[in-house]
Design an enzyme around this catalytic site. Structure first.
Site, PDB file in Angstrom:
ATOM      1  N   THR A  15      47.387  52.006  44.950  1.00  0.00           N
ATOM      2  CA  THR A  15      47.480  53.181  45.829  1.00  0.00           C
ATOM      3  C   THR A  15      48.165  52.806  47.134  1.00  0.00           C
ATOM      4  OG1 THR A  15      45.401  53.965  44.924  1.00  0.00           O
ATOM      5  CG2 THR A  15      46.117  54.998  46.961  1.00  0.00           C
ATOM      6  N   CYS A  43      37.996  52.610  34.767  1.00  0.00           N
ATOM      7  CA  CYS A  43      36.852  53.479  34.455  1.00  0.00           C
ATOM      8  C   CYS A  43      36.911  53.981  33.012  1.00  0.00           C
ATOM      9  CB  CYS A  43      36.831  54.670  35.415  1.00  0.00           C
ATOM     10  SG  CYS A  43      36.961  54.158  37.134  1.00  0.00           S
TER      11      CYS A  43
HETATM   12  P1  FAD Z   1      40.087  46.548  41.227  1.00  0.00           P
HETATM   13  O1  FAD Z   1      40.507  47.909  40.870  1.00  0.00           O
HETATM   14  O2  FAD Z   1      39.051  45.910  40.479  1.00  0.00           O
HETATM   15  O3  FAD Z   1      41.344  45.671  41.413  1.00  0.00           O
HETATM   16  C1  FAD Z   1      41.223  44.341  41.849  1.00  0.00           C
HETATM   17  C2  FAD Z   1      42.355  43.517  41.235  1.00  0.00           C
HETATM   18  O4  FAD Z   1      42.573  42.424  42.049  1.00  0.00           O
HETATM   19  C3  FAD Z   1      42.015  42.979  39.884  1.00  0.00           C
HETATM   20  O5  FAD Z   1      42.933  43.424  38.909  1.00  0.00           O
HETATM   21  C4  FAD Z   1      42.055  41.483  40.050  1.00  0.00           C
HETATM   22  O6  FAD Z   1      42.610  40.824  38.936  1.00  0.00           O
HETATM   23  C5  FAD Z   1      42.939  41.327  41.245  1.00  0.00           C
HETATM   24  N1  FAD Z   1      42.678  40.087  42.005  1.00  0.00           N
HETATM   25  C6  FAD Z   1      41.486  39.659  42.479  1.00  0.00           C
HETATM   26  N2  FAD Z   1      41.654  38.520  43.149  1.00  0.00           N
HETATM   27  C7  FAD Z   1      42.962  38.221  43.101  1.00  0.00           C
HETATM   28  C8  FAD Z   1      43.728  37.166  43.602  1.00  0.00           C
HETATM   29  N3  FAD Z   1      43.177  36.194  44.306  1.00  0.00           N
HETATM   30  N4  FAD Z   1      45.047  37.152  43.349  1.00  0.00           N
HETATM   31  C9  FAD Z   1      45.619  38.144  42.648  1.00  0.00           C
HETATM   32  N5  FAD Z   1      44.951  39.170  42.152  1.00  0.00           N
HETATM   33  C10 FAD Z   1      43.624  39.223  42.380  1.00  0.00           C
HETATM   34  N6  FAD Z   1      34.192  53.535  39.534  1.00  0.00           N
HETATM   35  C11 FAD Z   1      33.990  54.870  39.624  1.00  0.00           C
HETATM   36  O7  FAD Z   1      34.023  55.412  40.732  1.00  0.00           O
HETATM   37  N7  FAD Z   1      33.767  55.620  38.512  1.00  0.00           N
HETATM   38  C12 FAD Z   1      33.729  55.067  37.264  1.00  0.00           C
HETATM   39  O8  FAD Z   1      33.530  55.775  36.259  1.00  0.00           O
HETATM   40  C13 FAD Z   1      33.919  53.686  37.147  1.00  0.00           C
HETATM   41  N8  FAD Z   1      33.868  53.098  35.922  1.00  0.00           N
HETATM   42  C14 FAD Z   1      34.126  51.756  35.835  1.00  0.00           C
HETATM   43  C15 FAD Z   1      34.119  51.164  34.583  1.00  0.00           C
HETATM   44  C16 FAD Z   1      34.378  49.807  34.455  1.00  0.00           C
HETATM   45  C17 FAD Z   1      34.341  49.177  33.111  1.00  0.00           C
HETATM   46  C18 FAD Z   1      34.658  49.043  35.605  1.00  0.00           C
HETATM   47  C19 FAD Z   1      34.940  47.571  35.502  1.00  0.00           C
HETATM   48  C20 FAD Z   1      34.654  49.618  36.870  1.00  0.00           C
HETATM   49  C21 FAD Z   1      34.396  50.979  36.990  1.00  0.00           C
HETATM   50  N9  FAD Z   1      34.387  51.584  38.241  1.00  0.00           N
HETATM   51  C22 FAD Z   1      34.152  52.937  38.323  1.00  0.00           C
HETATM   52  C23 FAD Z   1      34.596  50.819  39.471  1.00  0.00           C
HETATM   53  C24 FAD Z   1      36.028  50.943  39.943  1.00  0.00           C
HETATM   54  O9  FAD Z   1      36.877  50.594  38.897  1.00  0.00           O
HETATM   55  C25 FAD Z   1      36.230  50.016  41.123  1.00  0.00           C
HETATM   56  O10 FAD Z   1      35.371  50.450  42.141  1.00  0.00           O
HETATM   57  C26 FAD Z   1      37.635  50.048  41.630  1.00  0.00           C
HETATM   58  O11 FAD Z   1      38.527  49.694  40.645  1.00  0.00           O
HETATM   59  C27 FAD Z   1      37.756  49.089  42.818  1.00  0.00           C
HETATM   60  O12 FAD Z   1      39.079  49.018  43.214  1.00  0.00           O
HETATM   61  P2  FAD Z   1      39.645  47.680  43.887  1.00  0.00           P
HETATM   62  O13 FAD Z   1      41.061  47.921  44.170  1.00  0.00           O
HETATM   63  O14 FAD Z   1      38.750  47.259  44.965  1.00  0.00           O
HETATM   64  O15 FAD Z   1      39.485  46.588  42.752  1.00  0.00           O
END
Ligand code: FAD
Length: 821
Positions: A15, A43
């Site tokens: 995003t 999700c």
């Molecule tokens: P993520 O989307 O997890 O992205 C983080 C990324 O950073 C990962 O791909 C990882 O590989 C990468 N990364 C980490 N460290 C490093 C590094 N050092 N170098 C390079 N890359 C790195 N939320 C809801 O609100 N509703 C739902 O229904 C829901 N269902 C879910 C179902 C599942 C199975 C899972 C796992 C999660 C679900 N969630 C849900 C939670 C939601 O997906 C997360 O809250 C959201 O994706 C968080 O976004 P983020 O960008 O913080 O992390």
């Protein structure tokens, strides 16, 4: 030209990257992603594994290449950021495919590394059939395992949102599911009594689950994996999903000297900026002030991560202008047929934080009750005892949970109160809602408590009541009371309350209850206004009490299963395997209590002993009633399931059963119908039909005014003497012309009553009378009263017998219940 590096390319990271490009066409933007993919729907992963989402490609919002092209972003997948050198603004990156490391400089760095699943050092945890689920690669591994192995049994450790979604999806694949949960409930954001609704629902889906038990080890013996629990229980597993929680993937941020807070979440300010002005952070990895609690918290949700990604991009390009207000943690999950949602703070958090609160539960329906298929919905809210500020809400139901939780979330987000909940304006037409939506009702109920119109008691306080100084009053109908009530409760139906008030002690604490809480409230108000000072209504009524005080876990349900030669699991319960000679399908949806029970009774007469009746009903009470009916009649309840709010029961007709034909002497029921008040006639028919449906012989003796209830509609012309004619003129022609004992309002009352009954799907009086006759209720018209009142036998309905007091007394001899109405 500015250079932005984003660590993590999924929810928050993707995003932020897209927004950065939209704001700054000339910047250099690099996404460093450890995994193979960016911008996918994590999700949706459980639903792909369950086969609900069939096409793997649908999980990707955009492919890496499409994203890179559209936003001109340098997408570097399988590149892990190992460290941050803040002094010279560089990140150290490793190409995971080659192991080669390199440095990349940035002007601004955005961290969106998400959270990683917990994997505690339990003995045996590295077994190849134990998986966690975080990303597409995990998903591919689990899918591959499922496809290549015969997985009959899965054990899911941890009953949070992801654990339960996986349970549903594995069940959807036809796998037997066992859940193990350390806490005494599933889904921690819920309070116990709300989680109890989920427990009871899981039982109807044949999900085995252990509560208050954890895993002590995983043991592989003879090519089989066993999960050993702290209690000593051993569970066979072909596959294990570990979903015991997550923690911020923030170690490299901490190593760089960025401040880490609660659970190692990266600390950011209101602009989502870390203590280093050139580094921002978003998503699951940050800790931020919860606006309701006023304390930092980590929010593991996709919505906040996405919104934060956008704010950060704006602040980087335009300077720190946009503030993040914080998440109130609004979450929702589908758990088989029900939807479970929560927002704000739960009662247990408020209690732990020492914040004063009031909690209240109401039960409503997804839309107007008179429109078909209205399904139950439970709302719990917690609010301030001083100004009614709404702290939190939890909702469970089959339909319309999402929009209601969003309404509550909006009230909480705007710092509003239960009065704002009342005032929420919602779109209404019968298929969607009610004129007073359940969220409005939750607000009304809260106000009643807040302003002191009623005091409430909670389900868990009932067990502590001292019978010496408390009086449990069940104000439901006699039929409801007979089927099930709370121990030591006395039954005075709400409509009899004013007449029978002298039975209620004034020197005791009175606890009033009904099934949902609404009739209890009315009763409480009546009592309070008649001088009872210490009256409490059981919030959530019997329904919440039953759910929460019943057995919660569901152990050993697969004990009778065996592994077949083909490696699949077969259930060995002979009762389940027996193929019925015939199954009669009956649809009783839309009928209200006792309609479905009456229907069973009627349909059971059509089938042979050993045959099965499969009946579906939407009346929420049917789930409990059908079991009681079977117990009372000796028929066998083979299966009870619920699906989208419909209860489906399969009953075997037993030859030992009292079902409708066998009447035990001494156990019959007699009712003298003396009055021709419409409400009293209704009550007598409800009781008669209820008793008849359980196989009891019922005799109704109609005397004096009661004769008017059983007069036929089209009467022959009968020659009568003068007095007979006078009586005929003055008395109601038949049941359609009966008045109400109260609130008759010159005939408006009965019309309103009939309209109301129709709206609530309650059979009309005439239908009930016919049902009683059809159901074998013996109706006797008193000969002596007929003579006095000038009623001729030809004026009475077909099927009514004429008898004298002896006929009645003979029936009464055989009765355990004799009512005068
Ligand atoms: P993520 O989307 O997890 O992205 C983080 C990324 O950073 C990962 O791909 C990882 O590989 C990468 N990364 C980490 N460290 C490093 C590094 N050092 N170098 C390079 N890359 C790195 N939320 C809801 O609100 N509703 C739902 O229904 C829901 N269902 C879910 C179902 C599942 C199975 C899972 C796992 C999660 C679900 N969630 C849900 C939670 C939601 O997906 C997360 O809250 C959201 O994706 C968080 O976004 P983020 O960008 O913080 O992390």
């Amino acid at each position: 030209m500015a250079k932005y590096i984003i660590v993590g390319g999924v929810a928050g990271g993707a995003t932020a990257a897209a927004r950065l490009r939209r704001l700054d066409e000339h910047a250099e933007i690099i996404i460093m992603e450890r995994g193979q993919y960016i911008s996918y729907a994590n999700c949706g992963l459980p639903y792909y594994l369950g086969g609900v989402i069939k096409d793997r490609d649908r999980l990707f919002v955009q492919t890496n290449e499409e994203f890179a092209k559209r936003f001109r972003v340098d997408v570097r997948v399988q590149n892990e950021v190992l460290s941050i050198r803040r002094d010279d603004k560089k990140v150290r990156v490793q190409r995971l495919l080659t192991g080669e490391e390199y440095d990349e400089a940035y002007d601004k760095l955005i961290l969106s590394p998400g959270a990683e699943p917990l994997r505690p050092p339990i003995p045996g945890i590295n077994d190849l059939s134990i998986f966690t689920l975080r990303n597409v690669m995990d998903t591919d591994r689990i899918k591959d395992y499922l496809d290549k192995n015969k997985v009959g049994r899965v054990v899911i450790i941890g009953a949070g949102f992801i654990g339960l979604e996986m349970a549903e999806n594995m069940h959807h694949r036809g796998i037997f599911v066992t859940i193990v949960e350390m806490s005494d409930q599933v889904m921690t954001p819920l309070d116990y009594e709300m989680a109890a609704e989920v427990h009871q629902h899981l039982k109807t889906k044949n999900i085995e689950f252990y509560l208050k038990d954890g895993v002590s080890s995983f043991v592989r013996a003879d090519d089989k994996l066993q999960v050993r629990l702290n209690s000593g229980k051993l569970l066979d597993a072909d596959l294990v999903i570990l979903s015991i929680g997550v923690k911020p993937d923030s170690h490299f941020a901490g190593d760089a000297g960025l401040e880490l807070g609660e659970k190692n979440g990266i600390v950011v300010n209101e602009y989502l900026q870390t203590k280093d002005p050139d580094i921002y952070a978003v998503g699951d990895a940050i800790t931020f002030m919860n606006p309701v609690l006023g304390k930092p918290m980590i929010t593991y949700l996709a919505g906040p991560a996405n919104k934060q990604g956008r704010i950060v991009a704006d602040n980087i390009v335009n300077g720190n202008k946009k503030k993040y207000a914080g998440s109130i943690v609004t979450a929702i999950a589908k758990v088989f047929d029900i939807t479970v949602a929560s927002t704000g703070l739960s009662e247990k958090v408020l209690k732990a934080e020492g914040i004063p609160y009031i909690s209240s539960i109401i039960h409503g329906t997804s839309h107007a009750g008179y429109y078909p298929n209205a399904l139950p919905l439970t709302i719990k809210i917690v609010f301030s005892p001083t100004d009614g500020k709404l702290y939190g809400a939890q909702i469970i139901g089959y339909e319309g949970v999402d929009k209601r939780i969003d309404l509550c979330a909006s009230v909480i987000q705007h710092n509003e109160t239960i009065y704002d909940l009342q005032a929420l304006e919602h779109a209404y037409a019968p298929p969607y809602s009610s004129a007073k939506d359940p969220v409005n009702i939750a607000g009304f109920a809260a106000e009643n408590i807040l302003v002191g119109l009623v005091k409430i008691i909670h389900w868990d306080e009932i067990a502590d009541l001292d019978p010496k100084n408390s009086y449990l009053l069940d104000v439901r109908t006699i039929d409801e009371f007979k089927i099930r009530t709370i121990e030591n409760a006395v039954n005075i139906p709400l409509d009899d309350l004013r007449n029978r008030m002298s039975e209620i002690p004034k020197d005791k604490k009175i606890i009033v209850f009904c099934s949902m809480g609404q009739r209890g409230y009315v009763a409480a108000r009546i009592l309070i206004q008649h001088g009872y000072n210490d009256v409490y209504n059981l919030t959530g009524g019997c329904k919440t009490y039953e759910h929460a005080s019943g057995k919660q876990s569901n152990e050993d349900i697969f004990e009778k299963d065996v592994i077949g030669k083909d490696d699949y699991i077969y259930q060995l319960d002979p009762e389940k395997l027996k193929i019925p000679a015939k199954v009669l399908e009956v649809d009783a949806c839309g009928l209200q209590c006792p309609g479905p029970i009456l229907r069973i009774k009627k349909e059971m007469e059509k089938i042979n002993f050993g045959d099965h009746l499969r009946i579906s009903a939407s009346d929420p009470g049917f789930k409990n009633d059908v079991g009681s009916w079977c117990n009372m009649t000796g028929n066998k309840l083979l299966e009870l399931t619920t699906e989208k709010g419909m209860t489906i029961a399969i009953i075997e007709k037993k030859d030992s059963a009292g079902s409708s034909v066998i009447h035990k002497a001494g156990n019959d029921k007699t009712i003298i119908v003396f009055s021709d008040d419409m409400d009293k006639a209704l009550a007598s028919m409800v009781i008669a039909n209820g008793a008849a449906s359980t196989g009891k012989k019922v005799t109704m003796f109609f005397t004096f005014w009661g004769l008017n209830v059983i007069k036929r509609r089209q009467k022959p012309v009968v020659k009568k003497d003068f007095m007979g004619k006078m009586f005929s003129m003055m008395m109601p022609e038949n049941s359609l012309h009966l008045a109400l004992s109260k609130m008759n309002m010159l005939g408006l009352g009965p019309i309103m009553m009939r309209m109301r009954m129709k709206m609530k799907n309650v059979d009309a009086l005439e239908t009930m009378i016919q049902e009683a006759l059809d159901g074998g209720v013996e109706m006797i018209a008193c000969q002596m009263s007929m003579d006095i009142m000038g009623v001729d036998a030809s004026e009475l309905m077909d099927g009514v017998h004429i008898g004298g007091v002896a006929t009645y007394l003979e029936a009464a001899e055989q009765s355990s219940l004799n009512l005068f109405i």
